[in-house]
Design an enzyme around this catalytic site. Structure first.
Site, PDB file in Angstrom:
ATOM      1  N   ASP A  92      -0.074  -4.238  -3.765  1.00 22.53           N
ATOM      2  CA  ASP A  92      -1.229  -3.339  -3.829  1.00 22.53           C
ATOM      3  C   ASP A  92      -0.830  -1.899  -3.551  1.00 22.53           C
ATOM      4  O   ASP A  92      -1.382  -1.225  -2.669  1.00 22.53           O
ATOM      5  CB  ASP A  92      -2.314  -3.793  -2.845  1.00 22.53           C
ATOM      6  CG  ASP A  92      -3.694  -3.840  -3.500  1.00 22.53           C
ATOM      7  OD1 ASP A  92      -3.788  -3.682  -4.731  1.00 22.53           O
ATOM      8  OD2 ASP A  92      -4.678  -4.035  -2.781  1.00 22.53           O
ATOM      9  N   SER A 117       0.828  -1.194   0.000  1.00 24.57           N
ATOM     10  CA  SER A 117       0.000   0.000   0.000  1.00 24.57           C
ATOM     11  C   SER A 117       0.869   1.253   0.000  1.00 24.57           C
ATOM     12  O   SER A 117       1.608   1.496  -0.953  1.00 24.57           O
ATOM     13  CB  SER A 117      -0.966  -0.053   1.192  1.00 24.57           C
ATOM     14  OG  SER A 117      -1.957   0.937   1.078  1.00 24.57           O
ATOM     15  N   HIS A 158      -7.631  -5.635  -0.148  1.00 24.60           N
ATOM     16  CA  HIS A 158      -6.430  -4.875   0.209  1.00 24.60           C
ATOM     17  C   HIS A 158      -5.855  -5.297   1.558  1.00 24.60           C
ATOM     18  O   HIS A 158      -4.653  -5.569   1.675  1.00 24.60           O
ATOM     19  CB  HIS A 158      -6.785  -3.382   0.215  1.00 24.60           C
ATOM     20  CG  HIS A 158      -5.608  -2.468   0.349  1.00 24.60           C
ATOM     21  ND1 HIS A 158      -4.604  -2.399  -0.596  1.00 24.60           N
ATOM     22  CD2 HIS A 158      -5.275  -1.571   1.328  1.00 24.60           C
ATOM     23  CE1 HIS A 158      -3.708  -1.499  -0.213  1.00 24.60           C
ATOM     24  NE2 HIS A 158      -4.087  -0.988   0.949  1.00 24.60           N
TER      25      HIS A 158
END
Length: 377
Positions: free
Chosen positions: A246, A223, A301
């Site tokens: 991600d 992330s 996620h």
């Protein structure tokens, strides 16, 4: 209730040890959890996943917006342990272990990715999981020079009236600098320079001196940590490649994309990426033929963190719908793709090439690119 977070041990051939490392007495120092291949020992102590009760308060604030829920979080996962040997003896390696610097996502901390870090260490990597000091961790702290004192750095949301891009862009640059400082730390250790321990512990960093191969270094993250890894490639050419789980591409300024010198493996989940983010990934892929973009179907996620191993009902209560792909299977697919990519670009003499097809999005649960308009959740 302490067993609610049941993390799987690494699947590789090496037992895994870990220790915490803090260097420096200011915010400009470093704090990380180190995962490494270790010698097996009976009855080894296993560390808590939540390092200290203060982290429950930080998690409650980040995930629920209610710090008073910290007691409930402590009851649910406060006694969960990570299946590694705490301060276990390093397994010697004459050719030296490759090194991965790992950057956590927004609101996470140094143990939040223990499952993927353990997995990589079990296959012969030393993994340094940073705890960033840019106010993006759930909480963190450092120890000033005055004996017995601590200064905590809380999680901070975007201040009212400030544009998110500028706030996050400043953070991502600090995070990438911390990744570079972590590499400098290990370079110093390999060169015989002492790294005085701030934390009371039994593990001596100098044992790494002849057991690292610092010609084989990668950076990785999830992330916010994924885009941190991309930026770290710009700041430090000794990082030979990056693995971005991600990646949240928003905080990085567009003018830096042409400056990324090394290949990136983007491993995405199904629902997080936007068309704008995917376009940024493709722009990197168009400039470097070795960059790869794949998506793991049936994943969400938060499923790339250790919280994927919460019971389904509790995960859904906190994060919404969980993915349909079983968490251990998702971890296996993700780690094997990463291992294949790392072997290719760190020039490792291992057997990870058996998973090369994953880099093309082939195989169960994987597709190439970022598929919009479909769902396997």
């Amino acid at each position: 209730m302490g067993g609610m977070l049941a993390l799987p041990p690494g699947q590789g051939p090496h037992p895994v040890g870990c220790t915490d490392v803090m260097v420096g007495h200011t915010r400009q120092g470093l704090f990380l959890r180190l995962f490494y291949p270790c010698l097996a020992r009976a009855g080894a102590a296993e560390p808590l996943w939540v390092p200290r009760p203060e982290y429950c308060g930080g998690l409650a604030d980040v995930t629920l917006g209610r710090r008073w829920c910290s007691t409930l979080i402590g009851m649910a996962i406060g006694s969960c342990r990570v299946p590694v040997s705490w301060n276990g003896p390093l397994k010697p390696c004459s050719r030296g272990y490759p090194l991965i610097i790992f950057s956590h996502g927004l609101g996470a901390f140094r143990t939040s990715y223990s499952s993927i870090c353990m997995e990589l260490a079990s296959w012969g990597f030393v993994v340094a999981a940073l705890e960033h000091r840019d106010h993006s961790a759930a909480t963190t702290y450092f120890c000033p020079a005055e004996a017995g004192t601590e200064e905590w750095i809380p999680f901070q949301r975007v201040p009212q009236g400030q544009k998110e891009f500028y706030f996050r862009n400043k953070q991502v640059h600090q995070r990438a600098r911390e990744c570079v400082r972590a590499l400098r730390l290990f370079q110093g250790i390999a060169g015989g320079r002492a790294a005085p321990a701030i934390l009371p512990q039994d593990w001596d960093l100098s044992v790494l001196k002849d057991n690292l191969d610092l010609s084989k270094v990668a950076v990785m993250g999830h992330s916010f940590g994924g885009v941190t890894a991309v930026l770290a490639l710009v700041k430090e050419p000794r990082f030979r490649c990056a693995v971005a789980l991600d990646a949240w591409m928003f905080p990085l300024e567009n003018l830096l994309y042409p400056e990324v010198p090394s290949p990136v493996l983007f491993i995405n989940t199904e629902r997080f990426q936007s068309p704008e983010s995917a376009a940024k990934m493709r722009s990197l892929s168009s400039r470097n033929s070795q960059t790869r973009i794949v998506t793991v179907l049936g994943t969400v996620h938060e499923g790339q963190t250790d919280l994927a191993f919460l019971p389904g009902g509790l995960f859904s209560l906190i994060f919404g719908r969980r993915g349909s792909l079983e968490p251990r299977r998702a971890l296996t697919v993700t780690s094997r793709a990463a291992l294949a990519f790392l072997q290719r670009h760190l020039e490792l003499q291992e057997q990870f090439g058996q998973w090369d097809e994953l880099l093309e999005g082939a195989g169960d649960s994987l597709v190439p690119g970022v598929p919009f308009g479909r769902s396997h959740l």
